[in-house]
Design an enzyme around this catalytic site. Structure first.
Site, PDB file in Angstrom:
ATOM      1  N   VAL A  14       0.828  -1.212   0.000  1.00 13.23           N
ATOM      2  CA  VAL A  14       0.000   0.000   0.000  1.00 13.23           C
ATOM      3  C   VAL A  14       0.862   1.263   0.000  1.00 13.23           C
ATOM      4  CG1 VAL A  14      -1.759   1.278   1.285  1.00 13.23           C
ATOM      5  CG2 VAL A  14      -1.919  -1.210   1.095  1.00 13.23           C
ATOM      6  N   LYS A  45      12.703   0.152   6.731  1.00 12.45           N
ATOM      7  CA  LYS A  45      13.992  -0.506   7.020  1.00 12.45           C
ATOM      8  C   LYS A  45      14.598  -1.098   5.763  1.00 12.45           C
ATOM      9  CE  LYS A  45      13.147  -1.995  11.743  1.00 12.45           C
ATOM     10  NZ  LYS A  45      12.084  -2.896  12.131  1.00 12.45           N
ATOM     11  N   LYS A 105      -6.741  -0.540   9.893  1.00 14.70           N
ATOM     12  CA  LYS A 105      -8.084  -0.756  10.472  1.00 14.70           C
ATOM     13  C   LYS A 105      -8.020  -1.291  11.891  1.00 14.70           C
ATOM     14  CE  LYS A 105      -7.535  -3.544   7.421  1.00 14.70           C
ATOM     15  NZ  LYS A 105      -6.937  -4.558   6.687  1.00 14.70           N
ATOM     16  N   GLU A 129      -9.985   6.929   5.523  1.00 14.19           N
ATOM     17  CA  GLU A 129     -10.820   6.330   4.466  1.00 14.19           C
ATOM     18  C   GLU A 129     -10.309   4.939   4.073  1.00 14.19           C
ATOM     19  OE1 GLU A 129     -13.698   7.838   2.549  1.00 14.19           O
ATOM     20  OE2 GLU A 129     -13.733   5.660   2.384  1.00 14.19           O
ATOM     21  N   GLY A 134     -10.861  -0.604   1.162  1.00 12.58           N
ATOM     22  CA  GLY A 134      -9.843  -0.154   0.197  1.00 12.58           C
ATOM     23  C   GLY A 134     -10.236   1.084  -0.575  1.00 12.58           C
ATOM     24  N   GLY A 187      -1.557 -15.060  -3.785  1.00 14.21           N
ATOM     25  CA  GLY A 187      -1.280 -13.848  -3.004  1.00 14.21           C
ATOM     26  C   GLY A 187      -2.541 -13.141  -2.526  1.00 14.21           C
ATOM     27  N   GLU A 190      -3.253 -14.384   3.049  1.00 17.43           N
ATOM     28  CA  GLU A 190      -1.966 -14.346   3.759  1.00 17.43           C
ATOM     29  C   GLU A 190      -1.549 -15.773   4.118  1.00 17.43           C
ATOM     30  OE1 GLU A 190      -0.497 -11.447   4.821  1.00 17.43           O
ATOM     31  OE2 GLU A 190      -2.109 -10.035   4.361  1.00 17.43           O
ATOM     32  N   LYS A 205     -13.531  -3.572  10.474  1.00 18.38           N
ATOM     33  CA  LYS A 205     -14.105  -2.605   9.527  1.00 18.38           C
ATOM     34  C   LYS A 205     -15.549  -2.285   9.906  1.00 18.38           C
ATOM     35  CE  LYS A 205     -11.228  -4.350   5.714  1.00 18.38           C
ATOM     36  NZ  LYS A 205     -11.183  -5.388   4.678  1.00 18.38           N
ATOM     37  N   GLY A 302      -5.444  -3.969  -2.256  1.00 20.94           N
ATOM     38  CA  GLY A 302      -4.513  -3.807  -3.370  1.00 20.94           C
ATOM     39  C   GLY A 302      -3.790  -2.475  -3.297  1.00 20.94           C
TER      40      GLY A 302
END
Ligand code: HSE
Length: 427
Positions: A14, A45, A105, A129, A134, A187, A190, A205, A302
């Site tokens: 993101v 990092k 969130k 937002e 998303g 993908g 997770e 949410k 995404g």
């Protein structure tokens, strides 16, 4: 022209998407909004990520203190995820007088009261937002467009991973474990899918959305939660024959009997607008007293869809003098005056496995009747090679606790029938 400096904390999917949108559209924003948005710092990092995005390494801050003391930074964008260190970083930024835009969130749901207090105290903006759905602009829709309504309900498919899994299970007839493994390879899910498949993500949410919609804090701990791990192909197929599509729904309702907030799998009628929201897409269906029904649809995750929401917040923050805060007393817990309704009403799909013996159906029917569960439809399926017969009941609108009681009583008659599954039905 007004110049606004931004620092991005985290250059994962993101953060990278946000950086890309900001840099590619910089000239458009100068032209359209008379504001020059410049990324002054990043906190990451992994310097390979900094280099891959073509960011000058001199912009990579060593720590949050360096960003907080940089007078060129006006807005801090937190896209790290998780509670710590994100919470400490956000509070440090607000206390240094920077406005904050976050997509986090879990952090916002659990600590909005602390974050908002710091934002008000320091006269900074706090924008979120991107925490919900998303790229779908649901938060500003509630705050800025539907604010004249009493919101009666908000029903959404607000988790893309589970919607992808349930859609694939329905389309391919493949079992949950197989589809989850595919989703992980692609993908979508997770490596540890718990937050999505057990409904936590949707619960965070829904807590944010229903607090805004109903103008009172709805803590996530007050939300009934059930994930999708118990959903099997047999029920999806039986549901289809009856004209239903399975979805993981987040439901918030505000009625005379109090507030209901729940996340659970549900059958929706196949002609309901939410039934056609497939794959990893999200949608939110809002009903207000004046506007009636509004449905928002789009990508709930995404890099660029979520980046779109973040950049929208950055531009809003950069172009508004007065900040916007919650329209309710943002406390850690609900106010004592907020009434929650746990014994909510729904229709139910109940599949029982019954032994083919005389009197079984009469016994089950008498349990339903005693518990106050009215049957609207009953279908007996083919037993196949099994010794028991699947019988499906669709109930009339019934109270949750009545169904629980009936299920417990049927399960106590192990010699004649067992409840195989219970799925709520939304009409
Ligand atoms: N994991 C979330 C989903 C995306 O699957 O919808 C970020 O909220």
């Amino acid at each position: 022209m007004k110049k606004v400096g931004v620092a991005i904390l985290g250059l994962g999917v993101v953060g990278g998407g946000t950086y890309k949108i900001l840099t590619e559209h910089r000239e458009d924003y100068r032209h359209n909004y008379d504001v020059d948005i410049v990324v002054e710092n990043v906190l990451e990092k992994r310097l390979d990520r900094v280099r891959e995005l073509g960011i000058d390494e001199s912009k990579a801050a060593a720590n949050i203190a360096e960003i907080c003391s940089n007078p060129e930074v006006d807005i801090v964008v937190e896209v790290m995820g998780g509670v710590e260190p994100a919470k400490s970083f956000v509070l440090a930024a607000l206390n240094a007088g920077k406005s904050v835009v976050t997509s986090n969130k879990e952090l916002f749901c659990k600590y909005s009261h602390e974050l908002e207090k710091a934002a008000r105290h320091n006269r900074c903006g706090l924008f979120y937002e991107a925490t919900c759905v998303g790229g779908v602009p649901v938060i500003r829709t509630l705050l800025d467009n539907l604010q004249g309504n009493t919101i009666k309900s908000i029903i959404g498919i607000i988790n893309g991973t589970t919607n992808y899994i349930l859609t694939k299970m329905s389309q391919d007839g493949a079992p949950y474990e197989e589809v989850l493994a595919q989703a992980q390879e692609l993908g979508y899910a997770e490596a540890d899918p718990t937050a999505d498949v057990e409904g936590y993500d949707a619960t965070y949410k829904l807590s944010i959305l229903s607090s805004l919609a109903f103008h009172t804090k709805i803590p996530y701990t007050k939300i009934y939660r059930e994930g999708i791990t118990g959903i099997n192909i047999a029920d999806i197929e039986y549901g289809k024959k009856l004209g239903y599509t399975i979805k993981l729904l987040a439901i918030g309702k505000n009625g005379n009997n109090g507030i209901e907030a729940r996340v659970h799998p549900a059958f929706v009628r196949s002609d309901h607008p939410l039934a056609s929201v497939g794959g990893s897409y999200n949608a939110v269906y809002i009903t207000g007293d004046a506007v009636e029904d509004v449905m928002l649809y789009g990508r709930g995750a995404g890099a660029e869809p979520t980046g779109s929401a973040i950049v929208g917040d950055i531009i809003y923050c950069a172009t508004h003098v007065n900040f916007q805060y919650s329209t309710f007393k943002n406390t850690e817990d609900a106010l004592p005056t907020t009434k929650f309704r746990e014994n909510f009403e729904s229709c139910y799909y109940i599949r029982i496995n019954a032994f083919d013996k005389t009197g079984v159906l009469a016994k089950v029917a008498s349990i339903f009747s005693r518990c106050g569960v009215g049957v609207a439809q009953m279908v007996q399926e083919d037993a196949g090679k099994n010794s028991s017969v699947p019988i499906i009941f669709i109930t009339h609108k019934t109270k949750e606790f009545s169904v629980n009681k009936a299920v417990a009583e049927i399960n106590a008659t192990a010699e004649i029938a067992q409840v195989a599954s219970v799925i709520r039905v939304v009409d």
